[in-house]
Design a protein around this motif. Sequence first.
Motif, short mmCIF file in Angstrom:
data_model
loop_
_atom_site.label_atom_id
_atom_site.label_comp_id
_atom_site.label_asym_id
_atom_site.label_seq_id
_atom_site.Cartn_x
_atom_site.Cartn_y
_atom_site.Cartn_z
N GLY B 164 0.79 -1.23 0.00
CA GLY B 164 0.00 0.00 0.00
C GLY B 164 0.81 1.27 0.00
O GLY B 164 0.26 2.36 -0.17
N LEU B 168 -1.80 1.01 -6.52
CA LEU B 168 -2.00 0.09 -7.63
C LEU B 168 -2.78 0.73 -8.78
O LEU B 168 -3.19 0.02 -9.69
N ALA B 173 -4.85 -5.94 -11.70
CA ALA B 173 -5.03 -6.59 -10.40
C ALA B 173 -4.87 -8.08 -10.50
O ALA B 173 -5.31 -8.70 -11.46
N PHE B 258 -9.37 -16.20 -3.36
CA PHE B 258 -10.64 -15.46 -3.34
C PHE B 258 -10.55 -14.24 -4.26
O PHE B 258 -11.43 -14.00 -5.08
N ARG B 262 -12.29 -13.47 -7.95
CA ARG B 262 -13.16 -12.29 -8.04
C ARG B 262 -12.68 -11.33 -9.13
O ARG B 262 -13.48 -10.84 -9.93
N ASP B 263 -11.39 -11.07 -9.19
CA ASP B 263 -10.89 -9.97 -10.02
C ASP B 263 -10.48 -10.40 -11.43
O ASP B 263 -10.27 -9.54 -12.29
N ALA B 265 -12.52 -12.29 -13.19
CA ALA B 265 -13.80 -12.84 -13.68
C ALA B 265 -13.96 -12.62 -15.18
O ALA B 265 -14.46 -13.49 -15.88
N THR B 266 -13.53 -11.47 -15.67
CA THR B 266 -13.68 -11.20 -17.10
C THR B 266 -12.90 -12.21 -17.92
O THR B 266 -13.42 -12.79 -18.89
N ASP B 290 -16.96 -16.70 1.42
CA ASP B 290 -16.88 -15.37 1.98
C ASP B 290 -16.42 -15.41 3.44
O ASP B 290 -15.60 -14.60 3.87
N TYR B 293 -12.69 -16.15 3.63
CA TYR B 293 -11.94 -14.96 3.24
C TYR B 293 -11.90 -13.94 4.38
O TYR B 293 -10.84 -13.41 4.73
N ARG B 294 -13.06 -13.69 4.97
CA ARG B 294 -13.13 -12.76 6.09
C ARG B 294 -12.23 -13.20 7.23
O ARG B 294 -11.48 -12.41 7.81
N ARG B 297 -8.51 -12.64 6.35
CA ARG B 297 -8.11 -11.24 6.45
C ARG B 297 -8.03 -10.79 7.91
O ARG B 297 -7.15 -10.02 8.29
N ARG B 300 -4.89 -12.15 9.46
CA ARG B 300 -3.75 -11.38 8.99
C ARG B 300 -3.68 -10.03 9.70
O ARG B 300 -2.61 -9.58 10.13
N ASN B 301 -4.82 -9.36 9.81
CA ASN B 301 -4.81 -8.04 10.44
C ASN B 301 -4.38 -8.11 11.90
O ASN B 301 -3.87 -7.14 12.44
#
Lengths: 401, 401
Positions: B164, B168, B173, B258, B262-263, B265-266, B290, B293-294, B297, B300-301
């Motif tokens: 961060g 980005l 992505a 995850f 998600r990113d 997808a296209t 979901d 994933y939660r 995260r 990690r936090n």
Amino acid sequence: MTLSDRVEGALARIALRDSALGAWAHVDTAGARQQARRADDAAPLRGLLLGVKDIIDVGGLPCGVGSPIFRERHAFADAAIVARLKALGAIVLGKTVTTAFAFLDPAATRNPHDLSRSPGGSSSGSAAAVADRHVDAALATQTAGSIARPAAFCGIVGYKPTHGLFGLAGVAASAPTLDTVGWMSRDIATTCRIHAALTGEPPSRPASRLGSCRTVHWERADEAMRDAFLLCAAALGAAEVASPPAALDVLHATIMRFEMTRDLATEWLQHRELLPQSLREFLSGAAPTDDAYRAARSARNGFDFDGLFGASQVLVLPSAAGEAVAFGSTGDPAFNRFVTLLGCPSVTLPFARGLGGLPLGLQLIARPHEDAMLLATAAIVEQAIRDDGSWPSGITQAALG
Amino acid sequence: MTLSDRVEGALARIALRDSALGAWAHVDTAGARQQARRADDAAPLRGLLLGVKDIIDVGGLPCGVGSPIFRERHAFADAAIVARLKALGAIVLGKTVTTAFAFLDPAATRNPHDLSRSPGGSSSGSAAAVADRHVDAALATQTAGSIARPAAFCGIVGYKPTHGLFGLAGVAASAPTLDTVGWMSRDIATTCRIHAALTGEPPSRPASRLGSCRTVHWERADEAMRDAFLLCAAALGAAEVASPPAALDVLHATIMRFEMTRDLATEWLQHRELLPQSLREFLSGAAPTDDAYRAARSARNGFDFDGLFGASQVLVLPSAAGEAVAFGSTGDPAFNRFVTLLGCPSVTLPFARGLGGLPLGLQLIARPHEDAMLLATAAIVEQAIRDDGSWPSGITQAALG
């Protein structure tokens, strides 16, 4: 009516209405017709007519981010969320007007309920196009209050998902820790249908207990909002909870300013003179230090959701300070910033009217990742509330539980 | 030598070498010459010749993301980090080869130390171009080990900043919670110069205490790496710390899977047949829920950095399992995943040679946002270590403190 007939009807309505409204940045007439001809009968969202905020890429279409800097930019590929909705059967009618870089400087879009008013921002065109019945739904984004506020001002349903639930691939960045892709529709059923198709989640039970949160910005709400909100909260059996601290707004500001300064570096360094005034002033301020940013993110990550929600699963709060403001401002996101900061899912429902006869918005929020439960709750609340403020007495905790 | 002479020299070297090496996806000959003619004498990075990984936008140039799907894509504008480096005086020579979507399927780039070997990935072209002296530095990205590993395999300095720190915007992505923009150079001084120019931070004091971390993957390191690492850690006075748990790799995998599902997808929905094999197999797996994933995260936090670092400010660990692997694989990011997960800044330094005579990489990491201190420490360590493994006995805590 065939799907092609529905598309022609939408295109005709846009042609009739949009010169006054200004909701569309680009209408993809040929593409919409082609999508209608090729539609798969079995697709879960077959025939859903969709607008896409003009900071979200649709392959082959312009994506101008509301700025002359990007007027000539065409997206090469669909954003991930657009590809997913197309694959589910949605038909993209075109790109809806955004404020420049989804910031506060107003766009030219008008409020369909009263052309002298603002539709709110930054998802101005998405809200106006949905409210004026050009499309069934429109994609939007929120970094501070850019879904909840325009949905409230335009009297429609706005849904800001849990942060990160749907990704930002193909979406122009403002502050990715806050940026969230969601959508708007005229009823909660359409929003729930889209959510179910995207997530594959079965219907959820609604909340068994609601809380009501005035927020520290209560005094900013106008009298009509305050009266309607208190009446509605009482009818919903929503017990008041303590407001989250004003410090959350400082965290939001720190993260937003750090990340916008970082991620709009190209625009600032190469096209400063083409930035709108509010954004130029914002970016000319000193960016928070790395330490301040780190501390803000850390404080956010450690937020005590149980302290805010208590025994409630869903909180209601105002979506905005009142009805749509006069054209020339997009209004105030004070009631939305902490919700976006915390990544909470949020639904805005039209629930009353202000002194000017325009819609007022009620915001429902839940803990992150409780989207399905929140939407199920919003469906019950929508059934129960009426936009004239005369809620039936049957709306109680019992009805919800 | 004028700046234009330097650019001509770089272009000539690329023309001479790159048919065998394959480090460049696109060389912007005309643009580089124009930038050299227009260079500002006072710019802090005046004359820095730069390559840009081909998942990072440079306005007007192709940005193919290593995939035939995007072969015809041209970037409309500079990525934020590119705009900042250009404004500081860097001259972009062109786009360096990336593996497709910065994933594991190898690109055609060769290792300049031995053409039968891999340069590592996914920042394959950036590492090879820097190692082969085409440019002074090259932008790269890391989601698992895509800066540290190619830097190690090519015997150069790789810097993955705190997650961060640099944004980005304008970078394709993969998994934004992990994706990090950094760069490579042949010496730490160049990397420090770029960091100082971008951040404006004054030079920092180095670490007063180093620790050494074998990691749970120690048995994967080959004998040459293990021997060299232990000798180096001893020479640096780095006391061994407990390895972070293997569960961190599971968190990394959950978040990466995850977010990539998600990113991308296209690409998955519209161009599945054009995806390379490893990526197609990866995306065909079930995405984490979901809830998973939660939870990942959140874990990690809440990571306990003090538990890992103890009294040390900087830890050393292997950058990779050994020297460059044979062409046809990009190697194993096992020693990098948890570092990326935790957002720690990481510097790779060439510090020894393997049995095949190729470079081995030493990784130095610090707590997030301690980049300046880490770089100052790396500068001292670089001075002290020699790539033949004969460190002077003077490298002790005292020398660092």
